[in-house]
Design a protein around this motif. Structure first.
Motif, mmCIF file in Angstrom:
data_model
loop_
_atom_site.group_PDB
_atom_site.id
_atom_site.type_symbol
_atom_site.label_atom_id
_atom_site.label_comp_id
_atom_site.label_asym_id
_atom_site.label_seq_id
_atom_site.Cartn_x
_atom_site.Cartn_y
_atom_site.Cartn_z
ATOM 1 N N LYS A 67 63.740 -44.136 79.065
ATOM 2 C CA LYS A 67 62.628 -45.075 78.825
ATOM 3 C C LYS A 67 62.449 -45.296 77.396
ATOM 4 C CE LYS A 67 60.055 -43.401 82.901
ATOM 5 N NZ LYS A 67 59.014 -42.723 83.400
ATOM 6 N N THR A 68 62.476 -44.246 76.549
ATOM 7 C CA THR A 68 62.026 -44.338 75.268
ATOM 8 C C THR A 68 62.983 -45.295 74.446
ATOM 9 O OG1 THR A 68 61.034 -42.348 75.145
ATOM 10 C CG2 THR A 68 61.646 -43.332 72.781
ATOM 11 N N TYR A 69 64.347 -45.077 74.742
ATOM 12 C CA TYR A 69 65.409 -45.721 74.339
ATOM 13 C C TYR A 69 65.220 -47.235 74.554
ATOM 14 C CZ TYR A 69 69.991 -48.109 74.362
ATOM 15 O OH TYR A 69 71.213 -48.925 74.376
ATOM 16 N N GLY A 70 64.777 -47.533 75.886
ATOM 17 C CA GLY A 70 64.538 -49.091 76.359
ATOM 18 C C GLY A 70 63.594 -49.558 75.367
ATOM 19 N N TRP A 71 62.486 -48.873 75.041
ATOM 20 C CA TRP A 71 61.408 -49.377 74.133
ATOM 21 C C TRP A 71 61.871 -49.664 72.663
ATOM 22 C CZ3 TRP A 71 57.514 -51.952 75.491
ATOM 23 C CH2 TRP A 71 56.946 -51.639 76.917
ATOM 24 N N ILE A 72 62.636 -48.668 72.081
ATOM 25 C CA ILE A 72 63.306 -48.834 70.855
ATOM 26 C C ILE A 72 64.254 -50.073 70.674
ATOM 27 C CG2 ILE A 72 64.814 -47.741 69.124
ATOM 28 C CD1 ILE A 72 63.952 -44.924 70.292
ATOM 29 N N PHE A 73 64.946 -50.126 71.759
ATOM 30 C CA PHE A 73 65.975 -51.300 72.058
ATOM 31 C C PHE A 73 65.010 -52.748 71.656
ATOM 32 C CE2 PHE A 73 69.358 -53.998 73.053
ATOM 33 C CZ PHE A 73 70.541 -53.497 72.768
ATOM 34 N N ALA A 74 63.871 -52.729 72.549
ATOM 35 C CA ALA A 74 63.208 -53.809 72.413
ATOM 36 C C ALA A 74 62.492 -54.082 71.228
ATOM 37 C CB ALA A 74 62.107 -53.629 73.536
ATOM 38 N N PHE A 75 61.841 -53.022 70.585
ATOM 39 C CA PHE A 75 61.468 -53.123 69.295
ATOM 40 C C PHE A 75 62.390 -53.640 68.058
ATOM 41 C CE2 PHE A 75 60.760 -51.157 65.103
ATOM 42 C CZ PHE A 75 59.741 -51.836 64.755
ATOM 43 N N MET A 76 63.489 -53.111 68.381
ATOM 44 C CA MET A 76 64.733 -53.633 67.339
ATOM 45 C C MET A 76 65.006 -55.172 67.609
ATOM 46 S SD MET A 76 65.798 -51.179 65.597
ATOM 47 C CE MET A 76 66.573 -49.791 65.497
ATOM 48 N N SER A 77 64.947 -55.637 68.752
ATOM 49 C CA SER A 77 64.997 -57.040 68.925
ATOM 50 C C SER A 77 64.056 -57.899 68.336
ATOM 51 C CB SER A 77 64.982 -57.290 70.356
ATOM 52 O OG SER A 77 63.749 -57.298 70.974
ATOM 53 N N MET A 78 62.885 -57.559 68.109
ATOM 54 C CA MET A 78 61.960 -58.519 67.336
ATOM 55 C C MET A 78 62.531 -58.725 66.019
ATOM 56 S SD MET A 78 58.520 -56.009 68.464
ATOM 57 C CE MET A 78 57.502 -56.873 67.318
ATOM 58 N N SER A 79 62.958 -57.921 65.322
ATOM 59 C CA SER A 79 63.591 -58.246 63.975
ATOM 60 C C SER A 79 64.399 -59.564 64.214
ATOM 61 C CB SER A 79 64.337 -57.090 63.370
ATOM 62 O OG SER A 79 65.500 -56.807 64.067
ATOM 63 N N PHE A 80 65.161 -59.351 65.159
ATOM 64 C CA PHE A 80 66.320 -60.650 65.154
ATOM 65 C C PHE A 80 65.552 -61.760 65.680
ATOM 66 C CE2 PHE A 80 69.835 -62.859 67.528
ATOM 67 C CZ PHE A 80 70.817 -62.538 66.572
ATOM 68 N N ILE A 81 64.486 -61.616 66.637
ATOM 69 C CA ILE A 81 63.775 -62.918 67.195
ATOM 70 C C ILE A 81 62.946 -63.660 65.856
ATOM 71 C CG2 ILE A 81 61.925 -63.617 68.505
ATOM 72 C CD1 ILE A 81 62.878 -61.530 70.411
ATOM 73 N N GLY A 82 62.141 -62.498 65.250
ATOM 74 C CA GLY A 82 61.553 -62.777 64.012
ATOM 75 C C GLY A 82 62.268 -63.639 63.056
ATOM 76 N N ALA A 83 63.390 -63.099 62.661
ATOM 77 C CA ALA A 83 63.985 -63.720 61.670
ATOM 78 C C ALA A 83 64.956 -64.981 61.888
ATOM 79 C CB ALA A 83 65.289 -62.600 61.277
ATOM 80 N N SER A 84 65.131 -65.277 63.245
ATOM 81 C CA SER A 84 65.675 -66.340 63.572
ATOM 82 C C SER A 84 64.605 -67.604 63.860
ATOM 83 C CB SER A 84 66.202 -66.363 65.052
ATOM 84 O OG SER A 84 65.101 -66.123 66.197
ATOM 85 N N GLN A 85 63.091 -67.092 63.896
ATOM 86 C CA GLN A 85 62.075 -68.027 63.893
ATOM 87 C C GLN A 85 61.907 -68.717 62.364
ATOM 88 O OE1 GLN A 85 61.483 -69.822 66.591
ATOM 89 N NE2 GLN A 85 63.270 -68.237 67.369
ATOM 90 N N LEU A 86 61.841 -67.510 61.606
ATOM 91 C CA LEU A 86 61.828 -67.529 60.233
ATOM 92 C C LEU A 86 62.701 -68.719 59.395
ATOM 93 C CD1 LEU A 86 60.287 -66.887 57.391
ATOM 94 C CD2 LEU A 86 61.915 -64.923 57.153
#
Length: 409
Positions: A247-266
């Motif tokens: 479960k924690t791994y799933g949340w960490i992986f989700a958090f990591m993707s925020m960097s990719f999404i945020g950077a692509s919108q930037l």
């Protein structure tokens, strides 16, 4: 094009592009359970990732000419049917060898959606808008690494990893229906394109000989192999080495993707002031510095859970900047054979990704260092490929309006 139609196309093309990442990310938390149920090791289960990447890479070369010869929809629907059936078969798999083979077939199906979505971006939008469209697609695609491993973690914990593949089958059906009902058929098939091996290979050779294509295709693919390295290593890294739960791994992986999404919108905002070439150069410089510091920290055992997350977060943000720009510049010189060009670009990217994930399966056992070495090497190599390749480009076919140059193939 109205705003409503624009949004509808982005959502449909984004869902098509996201099918592959969902198929990669959603079953990652179940690696330990899969290994236990199939009487094998987690390292062997990671080979199903490699087979999936190989399937996507090979499949892209198959679908590229088909998309140009028969139009976008027929090959797409055939591929999605293959994906749906392979996903169902994965539910009932009994041994690791069969699982590896089914994941290959599943990839062959899913990559039809990936290649078609990229080709249709080139069909439906002006050249000057391509990087912005890719950035918006990444916003949709970015939901997959946020949602997929988190959902997969809970499904695996409360039900089993088998249910994950039932969900993937249902997603394939939904994408099929959305594409069937919502995508326009503007592309006119080129009936002169031969499907014999020699003309197909000749066509690919002509594409890869274009300096702008090979420079940005290989720069983007080599840099992006760092993401595949991370994805393949992450179950071992977080659940085996750093001892977090599924479960924690799933949340960490989700958090990591925020960097990719945020950077692509930037990236969409920065493109108003900077050229795509400048964005790629800056992102690779930053990624090189981050990966070198990451390697120094890994070798000297300075990394705990939070330090590892911080470095990976910054590394993935750099990819969120560079990837839409390398994709846009790779495809910009092509119109008539955009399907073949996007397929070749994807095959190069996924081929290198398959190789990176295979290396992870061999070397990443109980230390973070091998993963960071691969990420650092790929980043620095991509930077040198960019520097050397740009010298061979006489006139860049730009993706910004003021620099656009028309080039007919």
């Amino acid at each position: 094009m109205t705003k409503t139609n624009y949004l509808k196309l982005i959502l449909i093309l984004g869902s098509m592009t996201a099918l592959g990442p969902f198929s990669i990310d959603m079953y990652l938390p179940g690696f330990a359970g899969i290994a236990r149920d199939l009487n094998t090791t987690v390292a062997n289960v990671s080979m199903t990732l490699s087979s999936y990447f190989i399937g996507i890479s090979a499949g892209q070369l198959l679908y590229g000419p088909l998309l140009d010869r028969f139009g976008r929809k027929k090959p797409l629907f055939i591929g999605l049917l293959i994906y749906i059936l392979a996903s169902l078969c994965c539910v009932f798999v009994k041994n690791i060898d069969a699982f590896i083979g089914l994941r290959f077939i599943q990839a062959i199906g899913s990559c039809a959606a990936t290649v078609t979505s990229v080709a249709m971006v080139r069909d439906l939008f002006p050249v000057k808008d391509i990087p912005k469209v890719f950035s918006k697609l990444m916003l949709v695609v970015g939901l997959s690494p946020m949602l997929a491993p988190t959902i997969g973690g809970y499904v695996t914990a409360y039900y089993s990893w088998h249910v994950v593949f039932l969900i993937l089958m249902c997603l394939g059906i939904l994408v099929f229906l959305a594409a069937w009902l919502g995508l326009p058929s503007k592309f006119i098939p080129d009936t002169t394109i031969s499907l014999k091996p020699k003309p197909i290979i000749t066509n690919f050779i002509e594409i890869i000989k274009v300096p702008q294509f090979y420079t940005y295709a290989f720069t983007g693919a080599i840099a992006f192999s760092g993401l595949f390295t991370y994805v393949a290593a992450s179950p071992i890294l977080f659940m085996t080495i750093l001892k977090v739960s599924a479960k924690t791994y799933g949340w960490i992986f989700a958090f990591m993707s925020m960097s990719f999404i945020g950077a692509s919108q930037l990236n969409s905002l920065l493109l108003r002031r900077f050229k795509s070439e400048q964005m790629i150069f800056g992102a690779l410089v930053a990624q090189s510095i981050i990966s070198i510091l990451f390697l120094i920290a890994a070798v000297n055992s300075f990394l705990g859970l939070y330090e590892t997350i911080a470095f990976l977060f910054l590394f993935l943000a750099c990819l969120g900047i560079s990837n839409p720009n390398t994709a846009g510049l790779t495809l910009a010189p092509f119109a008539k054979n955009a399907g073949s060009a996007s397929a070749l670009m994807g095959a190069i990217q996924l081929g290198l990704g398959a190789f990176a994930s295979f290396i992870v399966g061999v070397f990443v056992k109980n230390s973070i260092a091998p993963m960071v070495v691969i990420m650092c090497f790929s980043t620095v190599t991509a930077f040198f490929v960019l520097i050397i390749g740009k010298r061979t480009i006489k006139n860049t076919i730009a993706t910004s309006f003021e620099d656009e140059i028309t080039m007919v193939h």
